[in-house]
Scaffold this motif. Structure first.
Motif, PDB file in Angstrom:
ATOM      1  N   CYS A 215     -10.680   2.546  -3.608  1.00 44.76           N
ATOM      2  CA  CYS A 215      -9.788   1.560  -4.226  1.00 44.76           C
ATOM      3  C   CYS A 215      -9.940   0.238  -3.483  1.00 44.76           C
ATOM      4  N   TYR A 216      -9.944  -0.855  -4.193  1.00 40.78           N
ATOM      5  CA  TYR A 216     -10.171  -2.167  -3.583  1.00 40.78           C
ATOM      6  C   TYR A 216      -9.043  -2.580  -2.641  1.00 40.78           C
ATOM      7  N   ILE A 217      -7.853  -2.039  -2.801  1.00 42.57           N
ATOM      8  CA  ILE A 217      -6.714  -2.458  -1.999  1.00 42.57           C
ATOM      9  C   ILE A 217      -6.397  -1.454  -0.886  1.00 42.57           C
ATOM     10  N   CYS A 218      -6.143  -0.184  -1.226  1.00 41.59           N
ATOM     11  CA  CYS A 218      -5.703   0.794  -0.217  1.00 41.59           C
ATOM     12  C   CYS A 218      -6.834   1.671   0.304  1.00 41.59           C
ATOM     13  N   HIS A 219      -8.020   1.537  -0.242  1.00 39.92           N
ATOM     14  CA  HIS A 219      -9.220   2.279   0.173  1.00 39.92           C
ATOM     15  C   HIS A 219      -9.085   3.787  -0.011  1.00 39.92           C
ATOM     16  N   ARG A 220      -8.327   4.210  -1.005  1.00 43.71           N
ATOM     17  CA  ARG A 220      -8.269   5.622  -1.372  1.00 43.71           C
ATOM     18  C   ARG A 220      -9.504   5.926  -2.198  1.00 43.71           C
ATOM     19  N   ARG A 221     -10.085   7.097  -2.015  1.00 43.69           N
ATOM     20  CA  ARG A 221     -11.301   7.461  -2.717  1.00 43.69           C
ATOM     21  C   ARG A 221     -11.049   7.601  -4.220  1.00 43.69           C
ATOM     22  N   LEU A 222     -11.971   7.069  -5.023  1.00 42.77           N
ATOM     23  CA  LEU A 222     -11.872   7.134  -6.482  1.00 42.77           C
ATOM     24  C   LEU A 222     -12.852   8.173  -7.015  1.00 42.77           C
ATOM     25  N   ASN A 223     -12.465   8.834  -8.107  1.00 43.09           N
ATOM     26  CA  ASN A 223     -13.341   9.836  -8.712  1.00 43.09           C
ATOM     27  C   ASN A 223     -14.480   9.207  -9.499  1.00 43.09           C
ATOM     28  N   ASP A 224     -14.203   8.122 -10.206  1.00 45.93           N
ATOM     29  CA  ASP A 224     -15.216   7.456 -11.023  1.00 45.93           C
ATOM     30  C   ASP A 224     -15.190   5.954 -10.730  1.00 45.93           C
ATOM     31  N   PRO A 225     -15.850   5.517  -9.644  1.00 47.41           N
ATOM     32  CA  PRO A 225     -15.784   4.105  -9.257  1.00 47.41           C
ATOM     33  C   PRO A 225     -16.503   3.173 -10.221  1.00 47.41           C
ATOM     34  N   GLY A 226     -17.384   3.704 -11.057  1.00 51.62           N
ATOM     35  CA  GLY A 226     -18.050   2.866 -12.043  1.00 51.62           C
ATOM     36  C   GLY A 226     -17.094   2.381 -13.118  1.00 51.62           C
ATOM     37  N   GLN A 227     -16.065   3.157 -13.367  1.00 53.23           N
ATOM     38  CA  GLN A 227     -15.120   2.822 -14.421  1.00 53.23           C
ATOM     39  C   GLN A 227     -13.796   2.276 -13.881  1.00 53.23           C
ATOM     40  N   TYR A 228     -13.335   2.777 -12.725  1.00 54.34           N
ATOM     41  CA  TYR A 228     -12.032   2.398 -12.190  1.00 54.34           C
ATOM     42  C   TYR A 228     -12.192   1.640 -10.883  1.00 54.34           C
ATOM     43  N   ARG A 229     -11.230   0.759 -10.615  1.00 55.92           N
ATOM     44  CA  ARG A 229     -11.245  -0.027  -9.377  1.00 55.92           C
ATOM     45  C   ARG A 229     -10.012   0.197  -8.526  1.00 55.92           C
ATOM     46  N   PHE A 230      -8.947   0.731  -9.124  1.00 65.14           N
ATOM     47  CA  PHE A 230      -7.682   0.896  -8.424  1.00 65.14           C
ATOM     48  C   PHE A 230      -7.172   2.317  -8.601  1.00 65.14           C
ATOM     49  N   CYS A 231      -6.417   2.794  -7.603  1.00 61.46           N
ATOM     50  CA  CYS A 231      -5.891   4.152  -7.672  1.00 61.46           C
ATOM     51  C   CYS A 231      -4.494   4.208  -8.285  1.00 61.46           C
ATOM     52  N   CYS A 232      -3.814   3.063  -8.377  1.00 57.88           N
ATOM     53  CA  CYS A 232      -2.441   3.070  -8.888  1.00 57.88           C
ATOM     54  C   CYS A 232      -2.070   1.681  -9.426  1.00 57.88           C
ATOM     55  N   ILE A 233      -0.919   1.608 -10.043  1.00 54.93           N
ATOM     56  CA  ILE A 233      -0.435   0.342 -10.603  1.00 54.93           C
ATOM     57  C   ILE A 233      -0.168  -0.660  -9.490  1.00 54.93           C
ATOM     58  N   ALA A 234       0.420  -0.211  -8.384  1.00 53.65           N
ATOM     59  CA  ALA A 234       0.758  -1.124  -7.282  1.00 53.65           C
ATOM     60  C   ALA A 234      -0.490  -1.800  -6.716  1.00 53.65           C
ATOM     61  N   CYS A 235      -1.603  -1.077  -6.628  1.00 51.84           N
ATOM     62  CA  CYS A 235      -2.840  -1.674  -6.103  1.00 51.84           C
ATOM     63  C   CYS A 235      -3.388  -2.724  -7.067  1.00 51.84           C
ATOM     64  N   GLN A 236      -3.309  -2.465  -8.373  1.00 49.28           N
ATOM     65  CA  GLN A 236      -3.781  -3.450  -9.340  1.00 49.28           C
ATOM     66  C   GLN A 236      -2.909  -4.702  -9.305  1.00 49.28           C
ATOM     67  N   VAL A 237      -1.598  -4.532  -9.205  1.00 45.51           N
ATOM     68  CA  VAL A 237      -0.687  -5.670  -9.132  1.00 45.51           C
ATOM     69  C   VAL A 237      -0.959  -6.476  -7.866  1.00 45.51           C
ATOM     70  N   GLU A 238      -1.163  -5.791  -6.743  1.00 42.42           N
ATOM     71  CA  GLU A 238      -1.464  -6.470  -5.475  1.00 42.42           C
ATOM     72  C   GLU A 238      -2.759  -7.273  -5.581  1.00 42.42           C
ATOM     73  N   ALA A 239      -3.774  -6.710  -6.226  1.00 42.87           N
ATOM     74  CA  ALA A 239      -5.048  -7.420  -6.387  1.00 42.87           C
ATOM     75  C   ALA A 239      -4.878  -8.672  -7.241  1.00 42.87           C
ATOM     76  N   ILE A 240      -4.101  -8.581  -8.298  1.00 41.38           N
ATOM     77  CA  ILE A 240      -3.879  -9.741  -9.167  1.00 41.38           C
ATOM     78  C   ILE A 240      -3.100 -10.814  -8.422  1.00 41.38           C
ATOM     79  N   TRP A 241      -2.084 -10.406  -7.654  1.00 38.07           N
ATOM     80  CA  TRP A 241      -1.319 -11.383  -6.880  1.00 38.07           C
ATOM     81  C   TRP A 241      -2.184 -12.045  -5.816  1.00 38.07           C
ATOM     82  N   ARG A 242      -3.033 -11.271  -5.163  1.00 36.83           N
ATOM     83  CA  ARG A 242      -3.938 -11.856  -4.165  1.00 36.83           C
ATOM     84  C   ARG A 242      -4.889 -12.844  -4.818  1.00 36.83           C
ATOM     85  N   LYS A 243      -5.361 -12.485  -5.992  1.00 43.62           N
ATOM     86  CA  LYS A 243      -6.299 -13.356  -6.706  1.00 43.62           C
ATOM     87  C   LYS A 243      -5.617 -14.659  -7.096  1.00 43.62           C
TER      88      LYS A 243
END
Length: 191
Positions: A126-154
């Protein structure tokens, strides 16, 4: 998911509704204080309109009939929400879903890490918390909070580059071990 970096702080975020921040901070599955005399009164629903955690008895009163509601489930001792319900409100295409009781769900906050797999070089995380992803080609985040954090950082980085470029750089950097190895194994002496 593209966000214009020229947004002012007074404008609402285009991809993150205002209710998502308070929703992620809520504590679910506690007892409902309004219906404390009734059994099985756990807070497992969320009213988006009222910004409240509700139990099934709060829903049955009819006050929230025309409101937007989300059902919250537990998966690996963490709160999750059904994918099809959440897709209606936010873009969930980059969040890894999980199977829970034959339903696809997404986690509100990061699930527990499984082992030290995220420390291996080149392991997709995961780009934010570095939790391992099952399909990194398709997904970038492990949860909603990580996606929200990435958008806020951006949004706060305004002009420093996209989160995708920063994540690629961190993926290519060799991760170092947290602890040193034990050393050279030695035999016990015979007495």
């Amino acid at each position: 998911m593209t966000i214009s970096l020229q947004e002012s702080s007074e404008e609402p975020r285009k991809n993150i509704p205002a209710w998502v921040g308070p929703f992620l901070k809520r504590i679910f599955f506690g007892p409902c204080l309004v219906h404390d005399e009734v059994q099985k009164n756990e807070l497992n629903r969320y009213c988006i309109t009222c910004d409240l955690a509700l139990c099934r008895y709060c829903i049955s009163t009819g006050k929230h009939d025309d409101h937007s509601l989300l059902k919250i489930y537990r998966h690996v001792y963490k709160d999750v929400v059904p994918l099809e319900e959440m897709e209606y409100h936010i873009d969930c295409s980059k969040i890894q879903p999980y199977k829970c009781n034959k339903k696809w769900v997404i986690a509100l906050n990061p699930l527990p890490h499984c082992g030290s797999g995220s420390l291996i070089f080149g392991d997709p995380t995961c780009y934010i918390c570095h939790r391992r992803l099952n399909d990194p080609g398709q997904y970038r985040f492990c949860c909603i909070a990580c996606q929200v954090e990435a958008i806020w950082r951006k949004e706060n980085a305004a002009g420093l580059g996209a989160i995708d470029e920063a994540a690629e750089v961190t993926q290519n950097v060799e991760m170092k071990r947290k602890r040193r190895r034990k050393g050279i194994p030695r035999r016990a002496p015979f007495y």
